[in-house]
Every structure is written in C-alpha cells, then in structure tokens.
Scaffold this active site. Structure first.
Site, mmCIF file in Angstrom:
data_model
loop_
_atom_site.group_PDB
_atom_site.id
_atom_site.type_symbol
_atom_site.label_atom_id
_atom_site.label_comp_id
_atom_site.label_asym_id
_atom_site.label_seq_id
_atom_site.Cartn_x
_atom_site.Cartn_y
_atom_site.Cartn_z
ATOM 1 N N CYS A 57 13.499 -15.053 14.237
ATOM 2 C CA CYS A 57 14.591 -14.767 13.309
ATOM 3 C C CYS A 57 15.067 -13.331 13.565
ATOM 4 O O CYS A 57 14.253 -12.407 13.577
ATOM 5 C CB CYS A 57 14.125 -14.917 11.857
ATOM 6 S SG CYS A 57 15.376 -14.406 10.666
ATOM 7 N N ASP A 64 10.642 -18.936 14.478
ATOM 8 C CA ASP A 64 11.367 -20.159 14.141
ATOM 9 C C ASP A 64 10.958 -21.220 15.148
ATOM 10 O O ASP A 64 10.749 -20.925 16.332
ATOM 11 C CB ASP A 64 12.882 -19.929 14.223
ATOM 12 C CG ASP A 64 13.412 -19.093 13.066
ATOM 13 O OD1 ASP A 64 12.931 -19.283 11.930
ATOM 14 O OD2 ASP A 64 14.307 -18.268 13.302
ATOM 15 N N GLU A 80 16.816 -27.616 37.745
ATOM 16 C CA GLU A 80 15.430 -27.641 38.221
ATOM 17 C C GLU A 80 14.548 -27.408 37.009
ATOM 18 O O GLU A 80 14.716 -26.439 36.280
ATOM 19 C CB GLU A 80 15.236 -26.559 39.296
ATOM 20 C CG GLU A 80 13.932 -26.690 40.064
ATOM 21 C CD GLU A 80 12.740 -26.232 39.265
ATOM 22 O OE1 GLU A 80 11.777 -27.012 39.163
ATOM 23 O OE2 GLU A 80 12.765 -25.112 38.721
ATOM 24 N N SER A 81 13.614 -28.318 36.754
ATOM 25 C CA SER A 81 12.910 -28.340 35.469
ATOM 26 C C SER A 81 11.980 -27.159 35.227
ATOM 27 O O SER A 81 11.831 -26.727 34.083
ATOM 28 C CB SER A 81 12.153 -29.658 35.302
ATOM 29 O OG SER A 81 11.186 -29.820 36.301
ATOM 30 N N HIS A 98 19.490 -20.035 14.507
ATOM 31 C CA HIS A 98 19.330 -21.389 15.044
ATOM 32 C C HIS A 98 20.575 -21.868 15.785
ATOM 33 O O HIS A 98 20.492 -22.408 16.886
ATOM 34 C CB HIS A 98 19.026 -22.387 13.924
ATOM 35 C CG HIS A 98 17.823 -22.078 13.105
ATOM 36 N ND1 HIS A 98 16.820 -21.213 13.476
ATOM 37 C CD2 HIS A 98 17.454 -22.544 11.902
ATOM 38 C CE1 HIS A 98 15.901 -21.166 12.549
ATOM 39 N NE2 HIS A 98 16.256 -21.957 11.568
ATOM 40 N N GLU A 99 21.720 -21.653 15.160
ATOM 41 C CA GLU A 99 22.977 -22.115 15.751
ATOM 42 C C GLU A 99 23.235 -21.422 17.089
ATOM 43 O O GLU A 99 23.660 -22.059 18.053
ATOM 44 C CB GLU A 99 24.144 -21.845 14.786
ATOM 45 C CG GLU A 99 24.055 -22.608 13.475
ATOM 46 C CD GLU A 99 23.254 -21.896 12.381
ATOM 47 O OE1 GLU A 99 23.361 -22.328 11.219
ATOM 48 O OE2 GLU A 99 22.523 -20.920 12.659
#
Length: 159
Positions: A57, A64, A80-81, A98-99
C-alpha cells in the site's frame, strides 16, 4: 523494456531463462522478454494465474495480496514465463494502489506483446473490510475463441 535481440546461431536471445536472476528492485527495472509465437496463424488463449501476487500500500506500507488472472490471444509474440514471474515478483516492495498495479501490468504486457486481445483480472483480498476487484482489457476478441471464466469467486467473507 522488451528484450528481443537478434538470434545468433546456437544462442538464445533470452537473458533470464536458465540463469540465476535476482528479483528486480521495482517493476520499472524488471525486464520482460518475449519469444516468437510458433502458432501465430492460430487464435488461441494463453492464461497465467498468479494466486499469490503481493504489493505494498503506497500510504500505509502494509502488504496487499491479490489473485491475478491474465488471459491473452497472442499475435506474433508470447511472453517468456520466467521473465513474467520476475516482473510480477518485483511488485513485492512496490507501493501502488490495486487499480494501478492491475492496469499497469495489463498495459505493459499489451505493449510488449501486441496481442490480438488481452484481459487481466485482479482479485484483491480485503483491506479495511473491502475487497477490490479490478478488470482491464484491450483489443477485440477474435470470433470463435473460447474464453473460460477466470475461475475466481467473488469475495464472500462469512456469507
């Protein structure tokens, strides 16, 4: 920043896969890498599920937690993971609402990959008694592509 260097015979353009790489200090310093899509002529969905996403936060400094689901219909590129995992881990000490986290991740992937379609669902766990769910998408879903539900139930608390 995208990394797609010219392929040298016998050498991969990827710098993180197979290497010991530290978690980036911030999302801005994280290096997302992409690879050519071997089925660029086919519409299909690739999904990444991140059930333990964390950030900070920006006001309180408290952690969060979110469950992210990223779906995309690739064009010429795939993410690429391992580089995606490191990028997402870089949010652990990053202060953002969050947004901001959810939309920034979606936009960065869209810029890197230029997918036919991409959506991200951020299902954030409650802070102060209020869960926040954030959704973002870009592009037009190609006709005939099956998009499964993201599979994350709305927060019910004790209900």
């Amino acid at each position: 920043m995208a990394r797609t260097s010219k392929k040298t015979p016998g050498k991969s353009p990827l710098t993180q896969l197979g290497a010991n790489v530290a978690i980036p200090a911030s999302p801005d310093k994280a290096e997302l890498e992409r690879v050519p899509n071997p089925h660029a002529d086919t519409n299909y969905v690739a999904r990444f599920t991140v059930p333990e996403f964390t950030s900070i936060c920006p006001v309180t400094g408290q952690p969060d937690f979110a469950h992210l689901v990223i779906d995309y219909v690739p064009g010429k590129w795939l993410v690429e993971s391992k580089s995606l995992k490191l990028y997402l881990q870089s949010f652990r000490n990053h202060g953002a609402f969050h947004e901001d986290c959810t939309v920034a991740i979606g936009k960065r992937l869209a810029k890197l990959l230029a997918p036919r379609w991409l959506r991200i669902g951020g299902y954030w766990y409650p802070r102060g008694g209020i869960p926040i769910d954030v959704f973002w998408q870009t592009g037009k879903l190609p006709a005939g592509v099956w998009i499964p539900d993201q599979g994350v139930a709305s927060y019910r608390g004790r209900g």
